[in-house]
Enzyme design. Sequence first.
Site, PDB file in Angstrom:
ATOM      1  N   GLU A 159      -5.328  -8.618   0.598  1.00  0.00           N
ATOM      2  CA  GLU A 159      -6.041  -8.294   1.851  1.00  0.00           C
ATOM      3  C   GLU A 159      -7.505  -8.049   1.555  1.00  0.00           C
ATOM      4  OE1 GLU A 159      -4.619  -5.041   4.331  1.00  0.00           O
ATOM      5  OE2 GLU A 159      -2.543  -5.646   3.984  1.00  0.00           O
ATOM      6  N   GLU A 189       0.803  -1.226   0.000  1.00  0.00           N
ATOM      7  CA  GLU A 189       0.000   0.000   0.000  1.00  0.00           C
ATOM      8  C   GLU A 189       0.835   1.274   0.000  1.00  0.00           C
ATOM      9  OE1 GLU A 189      -3.035  -0.093   2.995  1.00  0.00           O
ATOM     10  OE2 GLU A 189      -4.086  -1.730   2.032  1.00  0.00           O
TER      11      GLU A 189
END
Length: 477
Positions: A377, A168
């Site tokens: 995720e 991320e």
Amino acid sequence: HERLKPFPKNFLWGAASAAYQVEGAWNEDDKGVSIWDTFVRIPGKTFKGTNGDVAVDNYHRYKEDISLMAEMGLKAYRFSVAWTRIYPNGKGEVNQKGLDFYNKLIDELIKHKIEPICTIYHWDLPQALQDEYGGWESRKIIEDFKNYSVTLFKEFGDRVKYWVSLNEQNIFTRLGYQTALHPPGVKDDRLFFQVNHHANLANAVAIKEFRKYVPDGKIGPSFAYSPAYPASSKPEDILAFENAEEFTNHWWLDIYVHGKYPKATWEYLERKGIAPKVEEGDFSILQEGKPDFLGVNYYQTTTYEKNPLGGVTMDGHFNNTGKKGTAEDIGVPGLFKTVANENLERTNWDWNIDPQGLRIGLRRLLNLYGLPILISENGLGEFDQVEKDGSIRDDYRIDYIRAHLKAIQEAMTDGVEIIGYCVWSFTDLLSWLNGFQKRYGLVYVNQHEEGEHDLRRIKKKSFYWYKDVIENNGSNL
Ligand code: BG6
């Protein structure tokens, strides 16, 4: 009901975690200090001042945790390496004890036929590099990240075949350099884009090195993907949505996959004088670091509408007054701003619940990039209750995961290649800013900010449910 493609036989039914959020042992075995070790000690930064000093003690309990994974039948486990265990100061001499820990972890996973998926960087930058040259703010990070990555490839590449480079990047840079909610706690738009340029280069260089050391492995970044929706069919909202899609998603994804920045956003940054400084040869480096797959961390979609020039900025303040907005809105004046989507249910943390959004996003990725996808995720953060009989009936989490798995199956039926799915998370863990009360695990950990917390593990109802899904290869959703 349309006929869905079955999940492939070798689908990686997984779960994920990150070093700082599970390991604890923050200063053991010669581990160095990371920017998170420092940041959590600044009063007021995290929920009740919670830190990851102990986290859920996975450093000492990894065997117990892996035996629970084996009991569940988990096929893959995504974990991250703490850079400061390998290089306590970010570079220099390697710390053998750090390598030993991850070697033991990897061997234990393999012993139980669980595919290790290794994240190289999940936000815990060595403090020494932040102090020396501002971490991601300097091009020096590229060399140090490369060296650290190569060490991991050489040490673990014989057994670890799936790798996530940066976790991320869009989030750690936004929270670190636009909203100041994460370390280093800076608000500076120009620096934000510069830091991202360095991270892009580091990512590409690491991927290029990877080919030499783990030729039979697969690597890709994990992107926090929040597909954009327009708030209405008004042309100005559609334009805002297009702006947001490019500014908040394709700015990164185009670089990862095609090695170039999207044009309209680049022009905008140039006009504002905040485009990153690019050196000669940078774009060839970026084009040589193409990933094998895209890691997608999906939690929710974001809806956008027109934002006037005096409107809200990326840190939630108004451009014209500098005052904080009433809602949690963020945006770029003149381009777009976020707005609540009243069509969606929300969690207790006000996150949208939108499984269809995942299918929509995956379709966009298929058309624009065409790479295989690893859902690295997805999961639900909620308050969990231990009942008198010791059970945890987290049906809300089961519903959430089931709905997202169905959306994945629909996307596969549409033609998207998806290699695996990692639930966030296997055990409960530390939520960076929300402490231990916001729980994601399929396994409960008795860890709290205060009161009794013996760290014991309890299987939630979702543990048994996911076990069943894996056993049936998703045919019983
Ligand atoms: C992702 C991160 O952003 O979302 C995880 O990769 C994080 O590290 C997860 O924990 C959930 O976010 P939060 O804020 O609810 O803990």
